[in-house]
Scaffold this motif. Structure first.
Motif, PDB file in Angstrom:
ATOM      1  N   GLY A 120      -6.257   8.957  -0.963  1.00  0.00           N
ATOM      2  CA  GLY A 120      -5.409   8.029  -1.684  1.00  0.00           C
ATOM      3  C   GLY A 120      -4.177   7.562  -0.970  1.00  0.00           C
ATOM      4  O   GLY A 120      -3.468   8.320  -0.319  1.00  0.00           O
ATOM      5  N   GLY A 121      -3.903   6.248  -1.112  1.00  0.00           N
ATOM      6  CA  GLY A 121      -2.719   5.655  -0.516  1.00  0.00           C
ATOM      7  C   GLY A 121      -1.430   6.245  -1.031  1.00  0.00           C
ATOM      8  O   GLY A 121      -0.407   6.214  -0.344  1.00  0.00           O
ATOM      9  N   ALA A 122      -1.453   6.779  -2.254  1.00  0.00           N
ATOM     10  CA  ALA A 122      -0.239   7.366  -2.813  1.00  0.00           C
ATOM     11  C   ALA A 122       0.241   8.536  -1.962  1.00  0.00           C
ATOM     12  O   ALA A 122       1.439   8.704  -1.738  1.00  0.00           O
ATOM     13  N   MET A 123      -0.700   9.336  -1.472  1.00  0.00           N
ATOM     14  CA  MET A 123      -0.324  10.462  -0.625  1.00  0.00           C
ATOM     15  C   MET A 123       0.301   9.981   0.680  1.00  0.00           C
ATOM     16  O   MET A 123       1.242  10.577   1.206  1.00  0.00           O
ATOM     17  N   ALA A 124      -0.189   8.861   1.178  1.00  0.00           N
ATOM     18  CA  ALA A 124       0.327   8.322   2.437  1.00  0.00           C
ATOM     19  C   ALA A 124       1.777   7.899   2.316  1.00  0.00           C
ATOM     20  O   ALA A 124       2.502   7.846   3.315  1.00  0.00           O
ATOM     21  N   LEU A 125       2.213   7.602   1.099  1.00  0.00           N
ATOM     22  CA  LEU A 125       3.600   7.176   0.898  1.00  0.00           C
ATOM     23  C   LEU A 125       4.604   8.259   1.263  1.00  0.00           C
ATOM     24  O   LEU A 125       5.777   7.969   1.490  1.00  0.00           O
ATOM     25  N   MET A 126       4.157   9.497   1.307  1.00  0.00           N
ATOM     26  CA  MET A 126       5.081  10.584   1.602  1.00  0.00           C
ATOM     27  C   MET A 126       5.441  10.649   3.081  1.00  0.00           C
ATOM     28  O   MET A 126       6.391  11.324   3.459  1.00  0.00           O
ATOM     29  N   GLY A 127       4.703   9.935   3.938  1.00  0.00           N
ATOM     30  CA  GLY A 127       4.936  10.040   5.371  1.00  0.00           C
ATOM     31  C   GLY A 127       6.325   9.641   5.800  1.00  0.00           C
ATOM     32  O   GLY A 127       7.079  10.448   6.369  1.00  0.00           O
ATOM     33  N   VAL A 128       6.710   8.396   5.540  1.00  0.00           N
ATOM     34  CA  VAL A 128       8.035   7.918   5.948  1.00  0.00           C
ATOM     35  C   VAL A 128       9.156   8.677   5.248  1.00  0.00           C
ATOM     36  O   VAL A 128      10.120   9.105   5.909  1.00  0.00           O
ATOM     37  N   ILE A 148       2.382  -8.325  -2.446  1.00  0.00           N
ATOM     38  CA  ILE A 148       3.297  -7.177  -2.552  1.00  0.00           C
ATOM     39  C   ILE A 148       2.845  -6.058  -1.612  1.00  0.00           C
ATOM     40  O   ILE A 148       3.663  -5.395  -0.964  1.00  0.00           O
ATOM     41  N   THR A 149       1.537  -5.864  -1.512  1.00  0.00           N
ATOM     42  CA  THR A 149       1.004  -4.842  -0.614  1.00  0.00           C
ATOM     43  C   THR A 149       1.402  -5.117   0.830  1.00  0.00           C
ATOM     44  O   THR A 149       1.866  -4.222   1.543  1.00  0.00           O
ATOM     45  N   GLY A 150       1.229  -6.357   1.270  1.00  0.00           N
ATOM     46  CA  GLY A 150       1.581  -6.699   2.643  1.00  0.00           C
ATOM     47  C   GLY A 150       3.057  -6.514   2.924  1.00  0.00           C
ATOM     48  O   GLY A 150       3.447  -5.981   3.972  1.00  0.00           O
ATOM     49  N   PHE A 151       3.894  -6.918   1.983  1.00  0.00           N
ATOM     50  CA  PHE A 151       5.344  -6.808   2.159  1.00  0.00           C
ATOM     51  C   PHE A 151       5.783  -5.347   2.247  1.00  0.00           C
ATOM     52  O   PHE A 151       6.498  -4.954   3.176  1.00  0.00           O
ATOM     53  N   THR A 152       5.361  -4.537   1.284  1.00  0.00           N
ATOM     54  CA  THR A 152       5.782  -3.133   1.275  1.00  0.00           C
ATOM     55  C   THR A 152       5.148  -2.352   2.429  1.00  0.00           C
ATOM     56  O   THR A 152       5.743  -1.410   2.945  1.00  0.00           O
ATOM     57  N   SER A 153       3.956  -2.762   2.846  1.00  0.00           N
ATOM     58  CA  SER A 153       3.330  -2.124   4.001  1.00  0.00           C
ATOM     59  C   SER A 153       4.129  -2.389   5.259  1.00  0.00           C
ATOM     60  O   SER A 153       4.309  -1.491   6.096  1.00  0.00           O
ATOM     61  N   PHE A 154       4.632  -3.603   5.420  1.00  0.00           N
ATOM     62  CA  PHE A 154       5.401  -3.929   6.620  1.00  0.00           C
ATOM     63  C   PHE A 154       6.709  -3.153   6.663  1.00  0.00           C
ATOM     64  O   PHE A 154       7.080  -2.601   7.697  1.00  0.00           O
ATOM     65  N   VAL A 155       7.419  -3.104   5.554  1.00  0.00           N
ATOM     66  CA  VAL A 155       8.767  -2.543   5.551  1.00  0.00           C
ATOM     67  C   VAL A 155       8.761  -1.019   5.614  1.00  0.00           C
ATOM     68  O   VAL A 155       9.597  -0.426   6.295  1.00  0.00           O
ATOM     69  N   ALA A 156       7.816  -0.370   4.920  1.00  0.00           N
ATOM     70  CA  ALA A 156       7.876   1.098   4.836  1.00  0.00           C
ATOM     71  C   ALA A 156       6.509   1.764   4.840  1.00  0.00           C
ATOM     72  O   ALA A 156       6.401   2.903   4.402  1.00  0.00           O
ATOM     73  N   HIS A 157       5.451   1.085   5.323  1.00  0.00           N
ATOM     74  CA  HIS A 157       4.092   1.630   5.268  1.00  0.00           C
ATOM     75  C   HIS A 157       3.788   2.127   3.853  1.00  0.00           C
ATOM     76  O   HIS A 157       3.201   3.197   3.657  1.00  0.00           O
ATOM     77  N   ALA A 158       4.194   1.338   2.863  1.00  0.00           N
ATOM     78  CA  ALA A 158       4.094   1.767   1.459  1.00  0.00           C
ATOM     79  C   ALA A 158       3.236   0.802   0.653  1.00  0.00           C
ATOM     80  O   ALA A 158       3.546   0.478  -0.487  1.00  0.00           O
ATOM     81  N   GLY A 159       2.141   0.338   1.243  1.00  0.00           N
ATOM     82  CA  GLY A 159       1.298  -0.623   0.551  1.00  0.00           C
ATOM     83  C   GLY A 159       0.278  -0.015  -0.387  1.00  0.00           C
ATOM     84  O   GLY A 159      -0.404  -0.747  -1.104  1.00  0.00           O
ATOM     85  N   GLY A 160       0.165   1.312  -0.411  1.00  0.00           N
ATOM     86  CA  GLY A 160      -0.861   1.962  -1.222  1.00  0.00           C
ATOM     87  C   GLY A 160      -0.825   1.646  -2.701  1.00  0.00           C
ATOM     88  O   GLY A 160      -1.812   1.155  -3.259  1.00  0.00           O
TER      89      GLY A 160
END
Length: 256
Positions: free
Chosen positions: A29-37, A143-155
């Motif tokens: 899940g992409g939600a788990m990936a949000l913890m990286g940054v 929104i996915t593309g924007f948040t992915s660019f800024v913080a790798h948070a597109g999940g």
């Protein structure tokens, strides 16, 4: 950066961060990936953390594409890819104006609302799968593309559109792998042009890279053995937990 690479706290934060992102890339899940940054931001700036993670994400994408080869929903990709590219461009244009804290707060609120919507739908209408919708795909992919660019948070924004489709877990994961592999590869160009990839940053990426394949294969092994009845509640709960964490971090950093 030399001090960072010799600092044990760097490894204490960065290795678990890469493990979590790798498990997510493997299918958990992409939600788990949000913890990286956010996790790496405990010992460095969010901007530096995002720059170190991006080459690792591209490496992870290569492993994930092989792991989930043959699993894709072309309709989802066709509907969401144009908006995601526009979102990346918007993130590039506004990179100097939007802080990582603002993005964390936005993504956190989206993830919490997403979980609440799932609970409401279970109460009101059961487990019916949603059909594809061009307008929703355009909005959430932007929104996915924007948040992915800024913080790798597109999940979470991606999940808002994709999870209600109720695709089989392997199809959902395989499609998301292709989608984010394209996004991360495209992001390399603007990150380079913004001066994010100096030799020291790339050295840190190289030190952490060996952790990535192990975590991805572990995540894929778990997902392939997880029934849909467990997979989807697990994903939504992860989105809630990460959403609460990101919202708290965003509020504290902006107004704390």
């Amino acid at each position: 950066m030399h001090d960072l690479l010799t600092d044990p706290w760097f490894y204490a934060a960065a290795i678990p961060a890469v493990m979590l992102v790798g498990l997510a890339k493997g299918g958990l899940g992409g939600a788990m990936a949000l913890m990286g940054v956010p996790l790496m931001s405990l010992v460095m700036s969010p901007v530096q953390a995002a720059a170190i993670l991006l080459p690792i994400l591209v490496l992870m994408d290569a492993v994930s594409l092989w792991t989930w080869r043959g699993e894709r929903d072309t309709v989802t990709l066709k509907l969401m890819m144009p908006g995601a590219m526009a979102g990346l461009a918007l993130g590039w244009l506004t990179a100097a104006m939007v802080s990582a804290s603002m993005v964390r707060l936005i993504v956190g609120i989206v993830a919490i609302a997403f979980f609440a919507r799932w609970i409401w739908q279970k109460i009101a209408s059961g487990e019916r799968a949603a059909p594809h919708n061009v307008v929703k795909a355009a909005v959430w992919s932007l929104i996915t593309g924007f948040t992915s660019f800024v913080a790798h948070a597109g999940g979470p924004p991606y999940q808002v559109y994709a999870l209600p489709l109720k695709q089989p877990p392997a199809l959902y994961v395989g499609t998301s792998v292709i989608f984010f592999a394209v996004l991360n590869t495209v992001k390399l160009v603007p990150y380079f042009m913004l001066g994010q990839f100096d030799p020291a940053t790339l050295a840190a990426s190289a030190v952490l890279a060996p952790v990535a394949p192990v975590a991805i294969l572990a995540g894929a092994w778990i997902v392939r053995r997880m029934r849909p009845a467990l997979f989807y509640p697990f994903m939504y709960i992860l989105a809630l937990v990460v959403g609460l964490k990101l919202t708290w971090d965003g509020i504290f950093q902006l107004w704390g």
